[in-house]
Design a protein around this motif. Structure first.
Motif, PDB file in Angstrom:
ATOM      1  N   ASN B  54       0.830  -1.215   0.000  1.00 46.68           N
ATOM      2  CA  ASN B  54       0.000   0.000   0.000  1.00 46.68           C
ATOM      3  C   ASN B  54       0.862   1.261   0.000  1.00 46.68           C
ATOM      4  OD1 ASN B  54       0.826   0.108   2.656  1.00 46.68           O
ATOM      5  ND2 ASN B  54      -1.186   0.691   3.447  1.00 46.68           N
ATOM      6  N   THR B  83      -1.759   8.017  -3.421  1.00 46.42           N
ATOM      7  CA  THR B  83      -1.647   7.111  -2.270  1.00 46.42           C
ATOM      8  C   THR B  83      -2.831   7.265  -1.324  1.00 46.42           C
ATOM      9  OG1 THR B  83      -0.299   8.748  -1.154  1.00 46.42           O
ATOM     10  CG2 THR B  83       0.861   6.978  -2.275  1.00 46.42           C
ATOM     11  N   VAL B  84      -3.350   8.501  -1.242  1.00 44.68           N
ATOM     12  CA  VAL B  84      -4.510   8.744  -0.391  1.00 44.68           C
ATOM     13  C   VAL B  84      -5.666   7.841  -0.823  1.00 44.68           C
ATOM     14  CG1 VAL B  84      -6.271  10.468   0.107  1.00 44.68           C
ATOM     15  CG2 VAL B  84      -3.859  11.089   0.201  1.00 44.68           C
ATOM     16  N   ARG B  87      -4.896   3.947  -0.282  1.00 41.17           N
ATOM     17  CA  ARG B  87      -5.000   3.439   1.088  1.00 41.17           C
ATOM     18  C   ARG B  87      -6.429   3.334   1.586  1.00 41.17           C
ATOM     19  NH1 ARG B  87       0.055   7.031   2.595  1.00 41.17           N
ATOM     20  NH2 ARG B  87       1.590   5.817   1.452  1.00 41.17           N
ATOM     21  N   VAL B  90      -6.526  -0.307   0.352  1.00 42.11           N
ATOM     22  CA  VAL B  90      -5.597  -1.210   1.033  1.00 42.11           C
ATOM     23  C   VAL B  90      -5.243  -0.595   2.390  1.00 42.11           C
ATOM     24  CG1 VAL B  90      -3.443  -2.482   0.843  1.00 42.11           C
ATOM     25  CG2 VAL B  90      -4.669  -1.810  -1.226  1.00 42.11           C
ATOM     26  N   GLY B  91      -5.889  -1.077   3.436  1.00 41.50           N
ATOM     27  CA  GLY B  91      -5.681  -0.524   4.779  1.00 41.50           C
ATOM     28  C   GLY B  91      -4.573  -1.263   5.491  1.00 41.50           C
ATOM     29  N   MET B  92      -4.213  -0.740   6.694  1.00 35.31           N
ATOM     30  CA  MET B  92      -3.075  -1.342   7.377  1.00 35.31           C
ATOM     31  C   MET B  92      -3.278  -1.364   8.891  1.00 35.31           C
ATOM     32  SD  MET B  92       0.793  -0.838   6.391  1.00 35.31           S
ATOM     33  CE  MET B  92       1.964  -2.064   6.872  1.00 35.31           C
ATOM     34  N   TYR B 110     -12.213   8.750  12.142  1.00 38.22           N
ATOM     35  CA  TYR B 110     -11.199   9.562  11.459  1.00 38.22           C
ATOM     36  C   TYR B 110     -11.101   9.273   9.957  1.00 38.22           C
ATOM     37  CZ  TYR B 110      -6.831  11.837  10.287  1.00 38.22           C
ATOM     38  OH  TYR B 110      -5.889  12.630   9.703  1.00 38.22           O
ATOM     39  N   GLY B 111     -11.012   7.989   9.615  1.00 34.30           N
ATOM     40  CA  GLY B 111     -10.886   7.624   8.199  1.00 34.30           C
ATOM     41  C   GLY B 111     -12.070   8.115   7.378  1.00 34.30           C
ATOM     42  N   ILE B 114     -11.827  11.941   6.828  1.00 33.16           N
ATOM     43  CA  ILE B 114     -10.900  12.522   5.857  1.00 33.16           C
ATOM     44  C   ILE B 114     -11.263  12.139   4.426  1.00 33.16           C
ATOM     45  CG2 ILE B 114      -8.926  12.781   7.435  1.00 33.16           C
ATOM     46  CD1 ILE B 114      -7.768  10.239   6.324  1.00 33.16           C
ATOM     47  N   HIS B 115     -11.991  11.017   4.254  1.00 31.80           N
ATOM     48  CA  HIS B 115     -12.354  10.639   2.898  1.00 31.80           C
ATOM     49  C   HIS B 115     -13.767  11.080   2.538  1.00 31.80           C
ATOM     50  CE1 HIS B 115      -8.656   8.484   2.414  1.00 31.80           C
ATOM     51  NE2 HIS B 115      -8.891   7.717   3.457  1.00 31.80           N
ATOM     52  N   ARG B 164     -10.850   0.727  13.053  1.00 33.31           N
ATOM     53  CA  ARG B 164     -10.483   1.970  12.384  1.00 33.31           C
ATOM     54  C   ARG B 164     -10.131   1.703  10.915  1.00 33.31           C
ATOM     55  NH1 ARG B 164      -5.446   4.745  15.130  1.00 33.31           N
ATOM     56  NH2 ARG B 164      -4.376   3.032  14.073  1.00 33.31           N
ATOM     57  N   ALA B 165      -9.445   0.543  10.695  1.00 32.93           N
ATOM     58  CA  ALA B 165      -9.056   0.221   9.327  1.00 32.93           C
ATOM     59  C   ALA B 165     -10.262  -0.167   8.477  1.00 32.93           C
ATOM     60  CB  ALA B 165      -8.022  -0.901   9.317  1.00 32.93           C
ATOM     61  N   VAL B 168     -13.149   2.506   6.651  1.00 34.18           N
ATOM     62  CA  VAL B 168     -13.140   3.115   5.319  1.00 34.18           C
ATOM     63  C   VAL B 168     -13.482   2.081   4.253  1.00 34.18           C
ATOM     64  CG1 VAL B 168     -11.547   4.973   5.907  1.00 34.18           C
ATOM     65  CG2 VAL B 168     -10.639   2.805   5.088  1.00 34.18           C
TER      66      VAL B 168
END
Ligand SMILES: Nc1ncnc2c1ncn2[C@@H]1O[C@H](COP(=O)(O)OP(=O)(O)OP(=O)(O)O)[C@@H](O)[C@H]1O
Ligand SMILES: [Mg+2]
Lengths: 430, 263
Positions: B54, B83-84, B87, B90-92, B110-111, B114-115, B164-165, B168
């Protein structure tokens, strides 16, 4: 098994020796530490004692209550009735006859001349002004002729009025006790000190202008330095490419912190006043000059704080698809804020105590008025310490100087307290 | 959807730090809605390869990725790839639980924030609830969503990071030793969570535990340090079904590694 350590080093007696030596070393360091602390503590105590014992006295003042006859024959002997004539008179002379009488001193003649001089030392220029203002006041100047515009102060010639005047140098004066016993002199809290402005007469000296001036100066300083410093720190830490230019900038920021403050005064006088034509002696210019001093302090503190933020926040935010700016604003900066605030307040506290560069740009404080805006001429508290002391030693001036120091120290403590509180709060929030 | 649909495909991937290869010529397909485990000795490049998937390597000084990595047929190292955006797909999840110093709710929100993945507050509330449920944490935290995420236990924090991952709604979740900082009970919870997540997500997990790899993964990739594999054309030594890699390895080094770890 391989023998790595010679058994003699594992011997109990030998080990005891090693431990004893280690303890002794520890004790020696501890003793040194305590001694250093004691010396620092003593010095601080001596400083505080000198300031507080002198300064506390400056917060009290002696007042003489006396009946004053506004004698027309003295003030306006020709009977013109003109305010401009009445203004020229030295009003302190009205007070002396009453005092001489009360103290049993002859008003004329050689024999009591020294005694009369002692009495006169009690009354200063400020008292004279106070009495004059009761009769005639200047409210402005005629724009064309530049003559003073005068109005009546309310008191008519021929009136007899009970007035209270500030007495000077009372502790050294032989008549202080007698006047106190007669009920003509009493000591009270020096309200003028907080409500009055810079004055040549220590009896009427106050710090309100300096206090307000310091506020404006720090405000300008904060507004000019904080955003610039934080953005610089953020850029250098998070976004700047590592190259010769950024290295050069970095070295220069550190150099800036080492430049003596008076140099900034000289530079400020030239750049802000001479080149940009800003009004000299004002909080605007003072704040801008001081911001050059606080900038490196805040930048260095902010960079350290940003660097100390755990990389995991940044990583986690990036992993969720945040841009580097977003990671910066939402996590790195907030986490670094306590450190940045501490650095800022240390910088501002330093600015609050700066004197030399401000004298350079004319913040000497003889405008004798409260600065209502940042572009009015004003002294600051630190300059006020110098102003109160004046050019020659005087007991009362020394006390006032120390009183001003006390106010400055209290402000510094408040600043540091605020820093500690903000730090505590934002640490708790996390 | 066929059983072995390819989600990510890698061809001839090299990753170098300051010119030194850490990953050499790796080609592999990562299958959709399967758990793929990366195993191998310390320093063999598992994390490096995972981060290449990612582009988390982008921010590391001196790190250079070459070769081709595609997500659903799109080259993720292509010029126009943001990359924004990547991701989001593909989360991490990291080795050490790293919740933000914010409330549990805000950590998950949060995710999506921002998206811009919601319009109304109730939509966001739903996302947070669904994500926490998906991570098996909802029942434990539903009464204290406003408490700081850092106040949870280590295992709960890691599940918060998983919530959290998934908030999104990614296609792929990369996990770098997600249970190595946890006790056995919390580890078991994470493992069963990984298995249930595999119903909806493609998961790649790095692990040092042979037992864990066997318990959770469908596919296993065995890596060996690039510097020690001069005679091989790749440092991905073996890649196949987990069963096969553990019970019937082709390469001698794989056999030694998986057996050594047992014994
Ligand atoms: N940021 C970096 N800069 C330079 N070299 C690095 C960096 N990160 C990793 N490496 C090197 O790349 C190689 C692979 O490292 P990596 O972290 O991917 O190994 P790993 O298989 O995840 O190991 P572990 O199981 O210990 O986590 C190692 O030789 C390491 O020293
Ligand atoms: Mg690793």
């Amino acid at each position: 098994m391989v023998q790595i350590i010679d058994p003699k080093y594992k011997d109990a007696d030998y080990q005891r020796q090693v431990t004893a030596r280690r303890r002794q070393k520890g004790k020696r360091f501890q003793a040194l530490g305590i001694a250093a602390l004691a010396v620092a503590g003593l010095m601080l105590a001596a400083l505080l004692y000198s300031i507080v014992s002198n300064g506390a006295r400056g917060l009290m003042e002696d007042r003489i209550a006396v009946e004053v006859y506004f004698d027309p024959a003295k003030i306006d002997p020709k009977g013109t009735g003109e305010l401009s004539v009445m203004r020229k008179f030295n009003y302190d002379t009205l007070v002396y006859p009453t005092l001489y009488e009360a103290l049993g001193i002859k008003a004329k003649g050689r024999s009591d001349r020294d005694k009369r001089r002692k009495v006169k030392q009690l009354i200063g220029l400020g008292a004279s002004n106070q009495l004059r203002e009761m009769v005639v006041r200047e409210v402005g100047r005629d724009p064309i002729s530049d003559e003073a515009i005068l109005v009546s102060g309310g008191t008519q010639l021929g009136d007899t009025v009970m007035v209270e005047l500030t007495a000077l140098s009372t502790s050294a004066n032989p008549y202080t006790q007698t006047l106190r016993d007669l009920g003509m002199l009493h000591t009270r809290f020096n309200g003028d000190f907080f409500t009055g402005v810079n004055s040549n007469d220590p009896g009427y000296y106050g710090i309100l202008d300096a206090l307000v001036g310091s506020f404006w100066t720090l405000l300008v300083c904060f507004l000019a330095s904080f955003p610039v410093a934080v953005l610089t720190a953020v850029y250098l830490e998070e976004f700047a490419p590592r190259n010769l230019i950024t290295d050069f900038i970095e070295v220069n920021i550190n150099n800036l912190a080492a430049v003596p403050s008076i140099v900034f005064g000289l530079m400020g006088a030239f750049v802000f006043i001479f080149v940009f034509g800003m009004p000299g002696g004002t909080a605007l210019v003072g704040g801008l000059v001081l911001s050059l001093l606080t900038l490196p302090t805040i930048i260095v503190a902010a960079r350290a704080a940003i660097r100390a933020v755990p990389g995991s926040y940044r990583e986690a935010a990036l992993g969720l698809g945040a841009s580097r700016q977003q990671a910066m604003w939402s996590f790195v900066l907030p986490s670094a804020m306590p450190g940045i605030i501490t650095g800022t307040i240390i910088g501002l506290a330093g600015a609050l105590g700066e004197t030399a560069p401000l004298l350079f740009i004319g913040m000497v404080g003889f405008q004798s008025g409260i600065p209502l805006t940042p572009v009015d001429g004003t002294p600051t508290l630190a300059v006020g310490i110098y102003n109160a002391f004046g050019s020659q030693f005087d007991e009362l001036k020394n006390q006032l100087s120390n009183s001003t120091i006390i106010v400055l120290l209290v402000l510094l403590m408040l600043l540091n307290g605020t820093a500690a509180y903000l730090r505590y709060r934002s640490e708790k929030r996390q | 959807m066929s059983d072995d649909e390819i989600r990510m495909s890698c061809k001839g991937v090299d990753v170098a730090y300051w010119g030194e290869l850490a990953i050499k010529n790796v080609s592999m397909d990562i299958l959709s809605k399967k758990v793929t485990a990366f195993i191998g000795p310390s320093g063999c490049g598992k994390s490096t390869f995972l981060r290449a998937l990612n582009r988390m390597n982008d921010t590391i000084d001196g790190c250079q990725v070459t070769g081709e990595i595609k997500l659903d047929g799109n080259d993720i190292y292509a010029k126009g790839m943001d990359t924004v955006f990547l991701r989001q797909w593909v989360g991490m999840v990291f080795q050490k639980p790293n919740p933000f110093p914010k409330s549990i709710y805000e950590n998950v929100a949060y995710g999506p924030r921002i998206h811009g993945l919601f319009r109304t507050k109730s939509e966001l509330d739903d996302i947070v609830e669904q994500s926490l449920m998906g991570a098996g944490l909802w029942d434990e935290v539903k009464d204290r969503l406003r408490n700081p995420g850092t106040g949870l236990s280590g295992g709960q924090q890691q599940r918060l990071c998983i919530a959290r991952a998934i908030a999104v709604n990614p296609e792929v979740i990369l996990m770098d030793e997600p249970a190595s900082a946890l006790d056995p009970i919390a580890t078991r919870k994470i493992e069963s969570l990984i298995k249930s997540l595999a119903e909806n997500y493609t998961i790649v997990i790095v692990t040092h535990s042979m037992a864990q790899a066997q318990r959770v993964s469908d596919k296993t990739a065995f890596f060996y340090a690039a510097s020690l594999t001069e005679d091989d054309d790749s440092n991905l030594i073996e890649y196949g079904d987990t069963d096969q890699v553990f019970n019937n390895p082709i390469d001698e080094r794989t056999r030694q590694y998986v057996e050594g770890a047992f014994g």
